[in-house]
Design an enzyme around this catalytic site. Structure first.
Site, PDB file in Angstrom:
ATOM      1  CB  SER A   1      -0.956   0.054   1.216  1.00 51.10           C
ATOM      2  OG  SER A   1      -1.702  -1.103   1.284  1.00 51.10           O
TER       3      SER A   1
ATOM      4  CG  HIS B   1     -20.393   0.021 -12.952  1.00 50.78           C
ATOM      5  ND1 HIS B   1     -20.577   0.178 -11.597  1.00 50.78           N
ATOM      6  CD2 HIS B   1     -20.925  -1.168 -13.270  1.00 50.78           C
ATOM      7  CE1 HIS B   1     -21.178  -0.888 -11.106  1.00 50.78           C
ATOM      8  NE2 HIS B   1     -21.398  -1.730 -12.107  1.00 50.78           N
TER       9      HIS B   1
ATOM     10  CB  CYS C   1     -24.788  -0.969 -11.297  1.00 52.36           C
ATOM     11  SG  CYS C   1     -24.798  -2.549 -12.140  1.00 52.36           S
TER      12      CYS C   1
ATOM     13  CD  GLU D   1     -28.427  -9.442  -6.981  1.00 48.20           C
ATOM     14  OE1 GLU D   1     -28.746  -8.453  -7.666  1.00 48.20           O
ATOM     15  OE2 GLU D   1     -27.285  -9.578  -6.496  1.00 48.20           O
TER      16      GLU D   1
ATOM     17  CD  GLU E   1     -18.844   3.243 -11.025  1.00 44.54           C
ATOM     18  OE1 GLU E   1     -19.748   3.754 -11.708  1.00 44.54           O
ATOM     19  OE2 GLU E   1     -18.979   2.147 -10.450  1.00 44.54           O
TER      20      GLU E   1
ATOM     21  CE  LYS F   1       3.839  -2.418  -6.212  1.00 39.15           C
ATOM     22  NZ  LYS F   1       3.582  -2.781  -4.814  1.00 39.15           N
TER      23      LYS F   1
ATOM     24  CG  ASP G   1      -3.027  -0.115  -8.459  1.00 46.00           C
ATOM     25  OD1 ASP G   1      -3.342   0.938  -7.863  1.00 46.00           O
ATOM     26  OD2 ASP G   1      -2.294  -0.986  -7.958  1.00 46.00           O
TER      27      ASP G   1
HETATM   28  N1  GLN Z   1     -26.401  -7.192  -8.266  1.00 51.87           N
HETATM   29  C1  GLN Z   1     -26.859  -6.487  -9.417  1.00 51.87           C
HETATM   30  C2  GLN Z   1     -26.750  -7.319 -10.685  1.00 51.87           C
HETATM   31  O1  GLN Z   1     -26.058  -8.289 -10.701  1.00 51.87           O
HETATM   32  C3  GLN Z   1     -26.112  -5.178  -9.590  1.00 51.87           C
HETATM   33  C4  GLN Z   1     -24.660  -5.334  -9.879  1.00 51.87           C
HETATM   34  C5  GLN Z   1     -23.868  -4.063  -9.701  1.00 51.87           C
HETATM   35  O2  GLN Z   1     -24.330  -3.134  -9.067  1.00 51.87           O
HETATM   36  N2  GLN Z   1     -22.663  -4.024 -10.222  1.00 51.87           N
HETATM   37  O3  GLN Z   1     -27.359  -7.004 -11.680  1.00 51.87           O
END
Ligand code: GLN
Length: 580
Positions: free
Chosen positions: A45, A538, A412, A436, A540, A48, A102
């Site tokens: 940590s 995502h 997500c 789920e 981000e 690097k 990373d």
């Molecule tokens: N668990 C949810 C899915 O599999 C959301 C996954 C996530 O947020 N990356 O669709």
């Protein structure tokens, strides 16, 4: 292609600073890739990843084309199935590799192409060697760590070479002296033997501890760690010393002498004052760029960090602040939502604001509601996640944001909980859920696609990597992206159930982003709300300090606007009807 366009435009890259530089053709006209290996010693940590990314950023800034790679010495084939508490965030590459976080630093600091060759674990290397052995490719030889495993590692390094890459930077995870890292270090040593020592450079990152009681800094651990490296046959060209206090001249001389590294190649990387984005400038101030180009015989100009420093100035001198509540699960650990925290910081830079993060446990919200966490909060973000723990808390957070008109950004799972909430409260489907969390729900508004059900092996069943998404005009999403088609990265198993699209739309939901390949809902918005956006992908993973992700940027802007509006109402004189 070396530089990737953002937000769907191929020809140019816009940033809030203006237009980014064009792809820089190699100024050397030299078709040979040079390699830099970055190793770490004393403790883990040390940063690097950030240091490698910073070096990559400097080289790129000097007109060199850079590739970045990380080796992880654990036996898991990839971090996809690892607990976020142990491993932090799982990063996703455009081609769908579940990778070490990373790689996120690499992408935030450089434009290096990141793909499935950018991250290898011990498990991945061994799997490949064992598969070759089973196929008889070793012609009956005894398969051994040296040369078969080391050859496989060197092959992975060579995949970073190519006519369009000037310098490939390979970061070797773990700490020198660990049993696990040995094959990687051995391969890094052999690599110079194969490629020529002049084409390979070793940078070692180490810790110089400061003993507060005696006001002393200690070089012994560094000496020992360099000694370990030399046992393997690697002599570092540059030593980067992480320290709490600046290195005095005599300390540098001592390190240089004992570690056999020229004094000017002993670089001081002291703890940053306000941002990780200071690191490239700190390294450039000590002329690390010159050491590298001289050592590798590259012709390149000195870095021009004026734009980067302008960004640092904005971080240091914000014009205001705003607080975002993140309702999640892995909040104790800074690394679990790494890219989200960074993206919010970037959105802050773009809005000239300091973004404070209030971490709110979804489990707690489940027990006591959202209201008590809302003091001073401008917006609510619900990040991605797996499994049922804390789900009802997240659903509640989405409900709170919708009803109280608080800007909401769901990533997500954060989109899925907003969909569940909308179904239950607005559409009256009171037992709506994702399959789920409740496989017997009468209203599976989030479900698994038929073709996914047949592949149930964990780790291989997800929708992973980049997919296109068409945006509907006149929505928050198209307003933010200013594009008709975008691409974003995915990592999930479940999707919005299209059977409910009509009912949702009748009740005021807007599906502002649809995947043209399979008609899947990628973005869910609520029309009559200041800013309520859930995305199945995502975002981000695509934000940069000099080019904030448009959705993060607009979310933070909306959060600040809400705060402003709230304080304006608080200042208004009491209504004459008050108390009637
Ligand atoms: N668990 C949810 C899915 O599999 C959301 C996954 C996530 O947020 N990356 O669709």
């Amino acid at each position: 292609m070396h530089r990737r366009a953002l937000w769907g435009r191929d020809d140019e890259v816009e940033t809030f600073f203006g237009r980014e530089r064009e792809a820089i053709p190699s100024e050397r006209g030299n078709l040979v890739t040079q390699h830099i290996f970055v190793t770490g010693g004393v403790v883990s940590s040390l940063g690097k990843g950030l240091t490698s990314a910073s070096i990559g950023m400097l080289l790129e800034n000097m007109g060199l084309r850079v590739a970045m790679q990380k080796f992880d010495p654990y036996i898991n084939v990839d971090p996809g199935t690892m607990n976020p508490y142990q491993h932090g965030e799982v990063y996703v590459t455009p081609d769908g590799l579940e990778a070490d976080l990373d790689l996120g630093h690499y992408e935030r600091f450089t434009h290096a192409v990141v793909n499935k060759h950018s991250n290898y674990t011990t498990g991945k290397i061994y799997s490949s060697v064992i598969a070759k052995e089973r196929r008889g490719e070793y012609l009956g030889q005894t398969v051994q760590v040296i040369p078969h495993i080391t050859n496989e590692i060197k092959e992975a390094v060579r995949r970073m070479s190519g006519p369009d890459i000037d310098v490939a930077i390979t970061e070797i995870g773990g700490t020198v002296g660990d049993i696990e890292s040995l094959p990687f270090l051995e391969a890094a040593r052999q690599f110079a033997l194969d490629a020529g020592r002049e084409k390979v450079m070793y940078i070692h990152l180490t810790l110089i501890p400061y003993l507060r009681a005696s006001h002393e800094i200690k070089t012994k651990p560094t000496q020992q760690s360099v000694g370990k490296l030399r046992e393997i046959g690697i002599i570092p060209d540059i030593l980067i010393c992480r320290s709490e206090v600046p290195l005095a001249d005599d300390v540098r001389s001592k390190i240089s002498l004992f570690c056999n590294v020229p004094k000017e190649a002993v670089i001081d990387e002291k703890d940053v004052d306000f941002s990780i984005y200071e690191i490239p400038a700190m390294l450039a101030d000590q002329r690390i760029d010159e050491l590298i180009v001289r050592r590798l015989g590259l012709g390149a100009r000195r870095p021009d960090l004026s734009r980067w420093k302008q960004m640092l100035h904005l971080i240091q001198h914000p014009e205001g602040e705003v607080t975002i509540a993140i309702v999640g699960k892995y909040l104790e650990l800074q690394d679990a939502y790494k890219s989200i925290y960074e993206s919010l910081a970037h959105a802050g830079i773009a809005n000239r604001l300091k973004v404070h993060i209030k971490k709110v446990s979804a489990d707690d919200v489940e027990k006591v509601g959202m209201e008590r966490y809302m003091a001073g909060v401008g917006g609510i973000l619900v990040p991605g996640g797996f499994g049922g723990r804390g789900i009802e808390g997240k659903v509640h957070a989405a409900q709170y944001a919708r009803e109280r008109r608080v800007p909401y950004f769901g990533l997500c799972l954060g989109m899925q909980v907003a969909v569940i909430e909308f179904a239950r409260t607005v559409c009256g489907l009171t037992r709506a859920n994702s399959t789920e969390f409740d496989s017997a729900t009468p209203n599976p508004v989030i479900h698994m696609m038929e073709h996914q059900k047949s592949i149930m092996d964990k780790g291989g069943t997800m929708r992973l990597g980049e997919y296109p998404c068409d945006l509907r005009a006149g929505t928050r999403a198209s307003e933010a992206y200013q594009a008709e088609r975008i691409t974003e990265r995915h990592r999930h198993r479940y999707e919005f159930n299209n059977a409910y699209r009509k009912v949702f739309e009748e009740k005021g939901a807007r599906f502002s982003g649809i995947c043209p390949q399979n008609d899947l809902v990628e973005i869910f918005e609520i029309a009559d709300h200041p800013w309520f956006v859930g995305v199945q992908f995502h975002p981000e993973f695509r934000s940069r300090p000099t080019n904030a992700h448009p959705l993060f940027r607009e979310f933070v802007r909306a959060a600040k606007e809400r705060e402003r509006a709230k304080s304006a109402t608080a200042l208004e004189p009491a209504s004459p009807r008050a108390g009637v």
